[in-house]
Design an enzyme around this catalytic site. Structure first.
Site, short mmCIF file in Angstrom:
data_model
loop_
_atom_site.label_atom_id
_atom_site.label_comp_id
_atom_site.label_asym_id
_atom_site.label_seq_id
_atom_site.Cartn_x
_atom_site.Cartn_y
_atom_site.Cartn_z
N GLU A 87 -6.71 12.32 -4.36
CA GLU A 87 -7.93 13.15 -3.76
C GLU A 87 -7.32 14.49 -2.83
O GLU A 87 -6.21 14.35 -2.39
CB GLU A 87 -8.56 12.25 -2.83
N CYS A 100 -5.89 20.03 1.88
CA CYS A 100 -5.01 19.03 2.51
C CYS A 100 -4.76 18.37 1.03
O CYS A 100 -5.57 17.72 0.34
CB CYS A 100 -6.25 17.88 3.28
N CYS A 107 -0.51 4.41 -1.03
CA CYS A 107 0.64 4.66 0.15
C CYS A 107 1.15 3.12 0.29
O CYS A 107 0.35 2.29 0.03
CB CYS A 107 0.07 5.26 1.10
#
Ligand code: SAH
Ligand code: SF4
Length: 346
Positions: A87, A100, A107
């Site tokens: 994203e 961003c 993760c």
């Protein structure tokens, strides 16, 4: 197939050996200044474009787009060549336009309050996959110029070290972005912070602290068991001594967990020693963590308390909550939940 954005300028020049030098410049200009896709760089002959298009493919493809804040916040879910999803969030403000970016698909750090951490790790991103997020956002931001890039999307940038460093270097050299406008946010991989300090890179470092005592931080940020606060402090000191650049701490305020007066004093002491700026973020809701964010009144009190203790602290305005685009909410959900939100906000 690689992305053309995996190449640096020397790679491109050697790929075009035999072509006149200005071809390299034209392509480079089209790719980096204008952010065009290969097929759209009409200043170079079609045959060359076709040859390159057969060798390189776009690394990211839009799987979903949602918007909120009257269009000032936009989030894309991108599908990668192997089906992994990431994203990217674009935020327009009066004085800047910030993207961003994700540095990994998922993760591995497992922070309890973070949707990306809750979903786990899929794989590392390549240089091209990160740069393409920036270039896509730059096109979407037009006619405004994309001014800031923050590595605060999915993933831990310092656990994908080589790629993060290469991307920062290229954004600085090829898009003339300055250190003030490039921010890497890390959960606190101490040895990587020290290595990064030695690179002499033009960037701002943000450390996601969230707790300034080891017991609480161990619970929120499992990596703290490996690099506890004392070790993290050493790395931060090295960063300051080597780069002379300001450091900032991120602190997601969690009701009753790290918004107490005691937590405030611990933070003031830790941040004060390092002369760090503190960014307070009211915790954003995620499916896997049932504790609430602090009430807004407490957020302001906490900030005022820090300021009274001599700390430079600000509250970060939350963007994109309703579309799960806010900090810690990125989990690349492409099921009905996000689609319904998409319909609502259009
Ligand atoms: N892995 C890096 C960068 C990505 S996370 C890091 O942890 O710093 C980006 C920021 O969002 C970090 O400061 C992280 O702590 C914060 N964050 C994660 N979950 C959050 C949540 N639920 N609410 C608010 N901020 C959150
Ligand atoms: Fe990873 Fe950062 Fe989320 Fe922790 S907060 S799980 S390091 S993305």
């Amino acid at each position: 197939m690689p992305s053309i954005y995996d190449l640096d300028v020397a790679d491109l020049a050697s790929l075009l050996t035999g072509e006149p030098r200005y071809r390299v410049d034209q392509l480079w200009h089209g790719l980096w200044e204008e952010g065009r896709s290969l097929g759209d760089i009409t200043t170079v002959p079609q045959a060359l474009r076709q040859r390159l298009s057969a060798q390189f493919a776009p690394a990211i493809e839009v799987a979903n787009e949602v918007a909120s804040d009257l269009g000032a916040t936009r989030k894309w879910v991108f599908r990668l060549h192997d089906g992994a999803t990431i994203e990217t969030v674009l935020m327009s403000y009066a004085d800047r336009v910030t993207v961003c970016v994700s540095s990994q698909a998922g993760c591995a750090m497992g922070c309890t309050f973070c949707a990306t951490g809750q979903a786990g790790f899929t794989r590392q991103l390549s240089v091209g996959e990160v740069i393409e997020q920036v270039m896509f956002a730059a096109r979407a931001a037009a006619p405004r110029r994309l001014s800031n890039v923050v590595f605060m999307g999915m993933g831990e940038p310092l656990a994908n070290y080589r790629v993060t460093v290469a991307v920062v270097k290229r954004l600085h050299e090829y898009r003339s972005m300055s250190a003030r406008h490039l921010t890497v946010s890390t959960v606190g991989v101490a040895p990587a912070i020290e290595r990064l300090a030695d690179e002499g890179l033009p960037l701002t470092l943000a450390v996601s602290l969230h707790a300034a005592n080891n017991t609480t931080r161990n619970e929120l940020v499992p990596l703290n068991r490996r690099y506890p606060l004392e070790r993290l402090r050493e790395a931060c000191e090295t960063w300051l001594a080597t780069t002379s650049r300001r450091l900032s701490f991120e602190w997601a305020l969690i009701d009753g967990v790290n918004d107490t007066d005691r937590a405030m004093h611990e933070l003031a002491e830790y941040a004060g020693d390092l002369r760090a700026h503190v960014n307070l973020i009211p915790l954003n809701p995620t499916p896997g963590y049932l504790v609430r964010g602090s009430r807004l009144a407490r957020v302001s009190e906490f900030r005022d308390g820090l300021v009274a203790l001599g700390v430079n602290a600000t509250v970060r305005r939350t963007r994109g909550r309703s579309i799960d685009a806010a900090c810690g909410q990125l989990a690349a959900v492409t099921d009905g939940r996000v689609s319904r939100v998409a319909l609502r906000s259009r």
